[in-house]
Design a protein around this motif. Structure first.
Motif, PDB file in Angstrom:
ATOM      1  N   GLU A 173      12.400   5.976  -5.337  1.00 32.92           N
ATOM      2  CA  GLU A 173      12.338   5.234  -6.532  1.00 32.92           C
ATOM      3  C   GLU A 173      13.411   3.958  -6.302  1.00 32.92           C
ATOM      4  N   GLU A 174      14.692   4.354  -5.609  1.00 32.62           N
ATOM      5  CA  GLU A 174      15.456   3.277  -5.077  1.00 32.62           C
ATOM      6  C   GLU A 174      14.858   2.438  -4.274  1.00 32.62           C
ATOM      7  N   LEU A 175      14.020   2.689  -3.536  1.00 33.52           N
ATOM      8  CA  LEU A 175      13.275   1.624  -2.536  1.00 33.52           C
ATOM      9  C   LEU A 175      12.288   0.707  -3.128  1.00 33.52           C
ATOM     10  N   SER A 176      11.530   1.243  -4.053  1.00 33.90           N
ATOM     11  CA  SER A 176      10.268   0.693  -4.559  1.00 33.90           C
ATOM     12  C   SER A 176      10.404  -0.625  -4.983  1.00 33.90           C
ATOM     13  N   LEU A 215       0.804  -1.260  -0.127  1.00 27.40           N
ATOM     14  CA  LEU A 215       0.078   0.091   0.061  1.00 27.40           C
ATOM     15  C   LEU A 215       0.940   1.378   0.036  1.00 27.40           C
ATOM     16  N   CYS A 216       2.055   1.063   0.369  1.00 29.38           N
ATOM     17  CA  CYS A 216       2.863   2.275   0.715  1.00 29.38           C
ATOM     18  C   CYS A 216       4.082   2.368  -0.201  1.00 29.38           C
ATOM     19  N   HIS A 217       4.174   1.618  -1.208  1.00 29.29           N
ATOM     20  CA  HIS A 217       5.204   1.582  -2.198  1.00 29.29           C
ATOM     21  C   HIS A 217       5.420   2.701  -3.233  1.00 29.29           C
ATOM     22  N   ASN A 218       4.140   3.089  -3.567  1.00 33.13           N
ATOM     23  CA  ASN A 218       4.212   4.505  -4.281  1.00 33.13           C
ATOM     24  C   ASN A 218       4.628   5.547  -3.515  1.00 33.13           C
ATOM     25  N   TRP A 219       4.625   5.831  -2.196  1.00 34.87           N
ATOM     26  CA  TRP A 219       5.154   6.948  -1.471  1.00 34.87           C
ATOM     27  C   TRP A 219       6.691   6.718  -1.346  1.00 34.87           C
TER      28      TRP A 219
END
Length: 353
Positions: free
Chosen positions: A52-55, A45-49
């Motif tokens: 980019e290097e952590l997504s 749920l939180c990946h869009n926040w």
């Protein structure tokens, strides 16, 4: 904007559920597995926040959700600590392979076809398989489940899994449906599960009381609603006091008459015999005796008689004893006997000869 709202509300709900597990139920292995499952949903749920290097790492963590869905279902509904090795290997591969795919593609600067196959395509198919395996674990043994809140939770998770995992993973992998719809499906499923977990959390994750053995049952009085003291130093003190209801007296009486010897005995058969609703018998066996599974309850009677006869009837074939006490095959008797006595019938007879 709608996706952001759904993501934030779902993430907040996940945090509430994880805090509940940490506070009251982290002693339970099943609860810890479920914690990882909810954490995976939270990360998804939180990946869009995230930067980019952590997504990419968030995607890898979220990809573990189907694996822990299957593990949670096995631990909660089948209460099996040992997981099948092949299935466990599939579960581990499903979220470890994407991690190595990310490492290799980052190092090479592109994604070779074989990396795409082994690091994305195969893990995706394994994810589908794990969801199906989890649902099968939900369905298996539902008729023998004596924990009423857990029986309701089976159907809640069935619906929630179909709604969230099914829609989210299939729509994401097959590129249809909006991101907002996937997030909403996860939100709704989490709310459904939380509702059922809050209502029956102690029965589902709490430490189940030890079962009262058939030998102890035979010593209790037939008087209903009476607290009876049983002096037996071989059992914990809290088992030496049994509060017996009228329904328990009926169950005990029919068991001591040998009703447990009936092949393929079900809870429904016992309900018909006693002319009582199934839910009442489930409540009696679970709440008053501490059993969580009907087969476990019946097997203790069967194994208790079999163990006695193995010693008192040394010339009677083990297969005859197995059939007499209600088992259809010798192999099923051996499995049940080993689970109860931690040894084989043959070794038990030789040890007590």
């Amino acid at each position: 904007m709608l996706e952001l709202f759904f993501s934030a509300s779902g993430a907040g709900t996940c945090i509430v559920l994880m805090m509940l597990i940490l506070k009251d139920f982290f002693h339970s292995v099943a609860a810890r597995a479920f914690f990882v499952l909810i954490f995976g949903a939270f990360v998804h749920l939180c990946h869009n926040w995230l930067p980019e290097e952590l997504s990419a790492y968030a995607y890898i963590i979220a990809s573990a959700t189907p694996a822990f869905f299957w593990i949670s279902c096995r631990l909660i509904f089948q209460e099996e600590r040992r997981l099948p090795r092949i299935s466990l290997a599939i579960a581990i591969y499903s979220f470890v392979a994407p991690f190595f795919k990310h490492i290799i593609s980052s190092y090479l600067g592109y994604i070779p076809p074989w990396v795409e196959l082994f690091g994305r395509t195969i893990p995706q198919w394994f994810e589908y398989a794990l969801i199906i395996m989890g649902i099968l674990a939900l369905l298996k043994g539902r008729e023998d489940d004596l924990v009423e809140s857990r029986r309701r939770l089976r159907w809640a998770i069935m619906g929630a899994a179909g709604l969230s995992l099914g829609w989210s993973i299939f729509s994401f992998n097959l590129h249809f449906g909006s991101a907002a719809s996937r997030v909403f499906a996860i939100d709704l499923s989490i709310l459904i599960i939380i509702g059922f977990l809050f209502k029956g959390r102690s029965d589902i994750w709490g430490v189940a009381p030890s079962s009262v053995k058939p030998a102890l049952l035979s010593m209790t009085s037939d008087l209903p609603n009476t607290a009876i003291e049983i002096e037996d130093d071989s059992v914990p003190a809290y088992l030496n006091k049994v509060t017996e209801s009228k329904e328990l007296a009926q169950v005990k009486a029919v068991m001591l008459q040998g009703f447990y010897r009936q092949e393929k005995l079900t809870l429904k058969d016992l309900a018909i015999k006693l002319v009582l609703p199934e839910y009442k018998i489930r409540g009696v066996i679970n709440k008053e005796l501490g059993y969580r599974n009907f087969n476990e309850f019946i097997n203790e009677y069967r194994i208790a008689e079999a163990a006695q006869r193995l010693i008192s009837e040394p010339d009677t074939p083990i297969s005859n004893i197995a059939l007499d006490v209600g088992y259809r095959t010798l192999s099923s008797f051996n499995r049940a006997f080993r689970k109860e006595k931690d040894t084989t019938p043959t070794a038990y007879r030789e040890l007590n000869d």
